[in-house]
Design an enzyme around this catalytic site. Structure first.
Site, PDB file in Angstrom:
ATOM      1  N   ASN A 111       0.834  -1.188  -0.041  1.00  0.00           N
ATOM      2  CA  ASN A 111       0.004  -0.083   0.032  1.00  0.00           C
ATOM      3  C   ASN A 111       0.894   1.283  -0.077  1.00  0.00           C
ATOM      4  OD1 ASN A 111      -1.845   2.086   0.401  1.00  0.00           O
ATOM      5  ND2 ASN A 111      -2.249   1.472   2.438  1.00  0.00           N
ATOM      6  N   HIS A 168      -9.121   0.951   5.165  1.00  0.00           N
ATOM      7  CA  HIS A 168      -8.014   1.293   5.819  1.00  0.00           C
ATOM      8  C   HIS A 168      -8.200   2.389   7.020  1.00  0.00           C
ATOM      9  CE1 HIS A 168      -3.793   2.374   6.551  1.00  0.00           C
ATOM     10  NE2 HIS A 168      -3.507   1.540   5.823  1.00  0.00           N
ATOM     11  N   SER A 179       3.984  -2.446  10.233  1.00  0.00           N
ATOM     12  CA  SER A 179       5.276  -2.473  10.268  1.00  0.00           C
ATOM     13  C   SER A 179       5.939  -3.713   9.862  1.00  0.00           C
ATOM     14  CB  SER A 179       5.569  -2.015  11.691  1.00  0.00           C
ATOM     15  OG  SER A 179       5.306  -0.709  11.799  1.00  0.00           O
ATOM     16  N   GLY A 189       2.973  -1.241   4.132  1.00  0.00           N
ATOM     17  CA  GLY A 189       3.161   0.110   3.870  1.00  0.00           C
ATOM     18  C   GLY A 189       4.424   0.628   3.499  1.00  0.00           C
TER      19      GLY A 189
END
Ligand code: PEP
Length: 253
Positions: free
Chosen positions: A9, A98, A215, A236
């Protein structure tokens, strides 16, 4: 057998030029890694880069996701993007629910539900994000929060449709913070998520991919992905460069 799916993402990062450079490198990397045909690989770029992202990843098993959609085909919705527009340029997945959209744009479970149904009706697959805030976890409300998100977010969806939905469990306190849920904490919540999915969709729940997000990086991916109920990752920060993302793909194999 559930499919392992590694998805990136990119959020509000990367120009078209940068997208083409990174995805060209990623495509080359993926071609060199054995076994990537057995897993799903998805990258969610900003709207402006989607078209070039689809073209750059042609003839590879990297698929492209949008990060949002407005649940109408067309009309007077200034600034919005429709599912028809995404489908038309070859987008196959849409990230929905999200936590950044829930927090900053006040998206409710019922609005997310509307978007999920709309995306499914255009034969694209939603990546449906759920996850608790730090306060929820600290006060023992994690299961309650995620159960409500799933029940309301997937309300009115059939078992047949559920087969095309990817769920991403993303504890909000672990997103972009460098704090990862331990594999044990993540697995425990993934088990709970599958239990709720089972109540709603029966045996289909066993086939649904439930990703972990928060993470995830090359150094912790293997441990997280080796948990029984963790079927991939939504990534991410570490998806923003081809090397780290390729290393996470390797950890999934
Ligand atoms: C995300 O935003 O979906 C995410 C998991 O971000 P990060 O990997 O940077 O925590």
């Amino acid at each position: 057998m559930r499919k392992t799916i590694i998805a990136g993402n990119w959020k509000m990062n990367k120009t078209n030029k940068e997208t083409i450079i990174i995805l060209t490198e990623l495509k080359e990397n993926v071609q060199k890694i054995d076994g990537t045909d057995k897993i799903g690989i998805i990258i969610g770029t900003p709207f402006t880069a989607l078209s070039d992202a689809v073209k750059t990843t042609e003839n590879s098993n990297i698929k492209i996701a949008a990060q949002n959609v407005y649940p109408k085909e067309a009309g007077a919705y200034t600034g919005e993007i429709s599912p028809l527009m995404l489908k038309d340029i070859g987008v196959e997945y849409v990230i929905l629910g999200h936590s950044e959209r829930r927090d900053y744009f006040k998206e409710s479970n019922s609005f997310i539900n509307e978007k999920i149904k709309c995306v499914l009706s255009y034969e694209m697959s939603p990546i449906f994000c759920i996850g608790e805030q730090l306060e929820d976890r600290e006060t023992g409300k994690t299961n309650e929060v995620i159960t409500t998100q799933i029940k309301e977010g997937l309300s009115g969806i059939s078992s047949e449709e559920a087969k095309n939905i990817i769920v991403a469990y993303e504890p909000v306190w672990a997103i972009g913070t460098g704090k990862t849920a331990t594999p044990e904490i993540a697995e425990e919540t993934h088990k709970e998520i599958r239990k709720v999915l089972k109540e709603m969709f029966g045996e289909v729940a066993e086939e649904m991919t439930v990703q972990y997000g928060g993470s995830m990086k090359p150094t912790n991916a293997k441990e997280l992905l080796s948990q029984k109920n963790i079927d991939g990752g939504l990534i991410g920060g570490a998806s923003l460069n081809a090397k780290d993302f390729s290393d996470i793909i390797k950890a999934a194999l």
